[in-house]
Design an enzyme around this catalytic site. Structure first.
Site, short mmCIF file in Angstrom:
data_model
loop_
_atom_site.label_atom_id
_atom_site.label_comp_id
_atom_site.label_asym_id
_atom_site.label_seq_id
_atom_site.Cartn_x
_atom_site.Cartn_y
_atom_site.Cartn_z
CE LYS A 1 44.23 48.16 -41.13
NZ LYS A 1 43.29 47.15 -40.79
C1 LIG Z 1 43.97 46.48 -39.31
C2 LIG Z 1 43.19 46.52 -38.04
C3 LIG Z 1 43.84 46.52 -36.79
C4 LIG Z 1 45.31 46.34 -36.65
O1 LIG Z 1 46.03 47.43 -37.16
P1 LIG Z 1 47.64 47.33 -37.20
O2 LIG Z 1 48.06 48.72 -37.56
O3 LIG Z 1 47.98 46.32 -38.24
O4 LIG Z 1 48.09 46.93 -35.85
C5 LIG Z 1 43.06 46.65 -35.65
N1 LIG Z 1 41.72 46.76 -35.73
C6 LIG Z 1 41.07 46.76 -36.90
C7 LIG Z 1 39.58 46.92 -36.92
C8 LIG Z 1 41.78 46.63 -38.10
O5 LIG Z 1 41.11 46.62 -39.26
#
Ligand SMILES: *Cc1c(COP(=O)(O)O)cnc(C)c1O
Length: 395
Positions: free
Chosen positions: A194
């Site tokens: 992210k």
């Molecule tokens: C990456 C992602 C998640 C999961 O996030 P984590 O922190 O890895 O649990 C959930 N929803 C979306 C849209 C994502 O891109």
């Protein structure tokens, strides 16, 4: 870069799909936490991160947790979602979104996305509302905000909650307002892929004090956090009055995330520069189509995802790209196609995105030369995949 890496010629260098941007400030922050002795969750760095996230989003409350998936789960529990309830979920997303609804014993009802922005289609969401619907979960797909004004109006009209899965949305803006201020509650991710990261992690933000308190208690087994209990001189014996989980973010992670949040403008600008270079190269051609940025949006560019032309087989394109040292991946998932959900929902736009999207390298450390290499390699890979089919096409 190690000495060994420097021996590689520029064209042999692997261009990563994603990689975090860390420096001395993150290292110093970790060293400080190690020296302090408070390395578990809900300590002073966690509190600092929460205050900074709330301020960034312009909302009253933030709770740091172990992942966005944990943030989604806790938010849904705190909103009262349980067995028998239906929650409308944007279909085109990482399946963490649907999973969180299942964790509550409720049913995700998948609604299709818009063909241009790939975010939840407000008309599809409206059509999915039934007598058991309790809320709507929109997703900031690849870092672009959903239609929050339309979705908020729809939610209010039907007495539903609106939750934003902004796992990819940190730094995104919608009609002048930041992600995190656009729904009743918003969940961010601090995962390595992210826009800002602490390896793993998540944050819940909301203006609703009671909701934030319910999330906080449930992120720590269902008791008040140690930090609050420590303030008392009395020997306070905690009381477990609701069921909670251990979803705390460690102080090591909170310290890294806090530094990264401070660097958000710099990281966003670097990603935007990469995206602009890709889009300029791809726009107007007959090859892969660049993503569309909707009216009034500032994209956070968590991922850069192109749409392959119809009839171009994605597998060979990906193989050619990887052989050229350029990492790539699918975009994200058509949730309704995942057997775990046992649904017969129909979301044709999402299914098409799932089949034709290709994510190409996107992170804040990409150089112009690397971006140009990706653009050239992509064009060659698509041409090669097309000529493979040319004899049939002519006949
Ligand atoms: C990456 C992602 C998640 C999961 O996030 P984590 O922190 O890895 O649990 C959930 N929803 C979306 C849209 C994502 O891109």
């Amino acid at each position: 870069m190690s000495a060994g890496d420097r021996n590689l010629s520029r064209t042999d260098e692997l261009i990563a799909l994603a990689r975090p941007t860390f420096g001395d400030a993150e290292l110093a922050a970790v060293a400080e936490v190690l020296a302090s002795g408070w390395v578990a969750g809900q300590g002073p760095r966690g509190a600092d991160l929460e205050a900074a996230m709330a301020a960034h989003c312009g909302v009253g409350h933030a709770v740091a947790v172990s992942s966005c998936t944990a943030a989604l789960h806790l938010s849904l529990v705190a909103l009262g979602v349980g067995p028998g309830d239906e929650v409308i979920v944007a279909d085109y997303t990482y399946p963490a979104t649907g999973h969180a609804v299942l964790y509550c014993g409720a049913t995700p009802v998948f609604a299709d996305v818009r063909p241009d922005t790939w975010t939840l289609d407000p008309e599809a969401a409206a059509a999915a509302i039934g007598p058991r619907t309790v809320g709507i979960v929109a997703v900031d797909t690849f870092g672009q905000c959903a239609d929050y004004d339309e979705l908020g109006t729809l939610a209010r009209r039907h007495g539903l909650f609106l939750l934003a899965d902004a796992a990819a949305g940190i730094g995104a803006r919608y009609r002048g307002r930041p992600a995190g201020s656009l729904a009743d509650v918003t969940c961010f991710s601090l995962h390595a892929r992210k826009g800002i990261t602490s390896g793993e992690g998540g944050v819940v933000v909301t203006d609703d004090a009671a909701l934030a308190a319910a999330v906080r208690a449930r992120s720590c087994f269902g008791v008040r956090p140690a930090r609050e209990r420590e303030r008392s001189d009395e020997l306070e014996v905690p009381v477990f009055d609701v069921l909670g989980w251990n979803y705390k973010l460690s102080e090591l992670q909170a310290a890294v995330a806090l530094v990264q949040l401070g660097r958000l403008p710099e990281l966003l600008a670097a990603r935007a520069r990469v995206a602009a270079r890709y889009t300029e190269a791809l726009a107007g051609g007959d090859g892969p189509a660049p993503p569309t940025v909707g009216e009034g949006r500032t994209h956070a560019w968590q991922s850069y995802v192109v749409t392959l032309p119809p009839g171009v087989d994605r597998g060979p394109v990906a193989r050619t790209l990887r052989a050229a040292g350029v990492q790539c991946n699918i975009g994200t998932f058509a949730s309704h196609r995942q057997p775990v959900y046992r649904t017969d929902a129909r979301c044709p736009v999402s299914a098409d995105c799932f089949a034709r999207h290709l994510a190409i390298p996107m992170h804040a450390g990409l150089t112009d030369a690397q971006v140009d290499r990706v653009i050239d390699a992509l064009a060659e890979a698509v041409d090669a995949a097309r000529s493979r089919h040319a004899p049939e096409a002519v006949r």
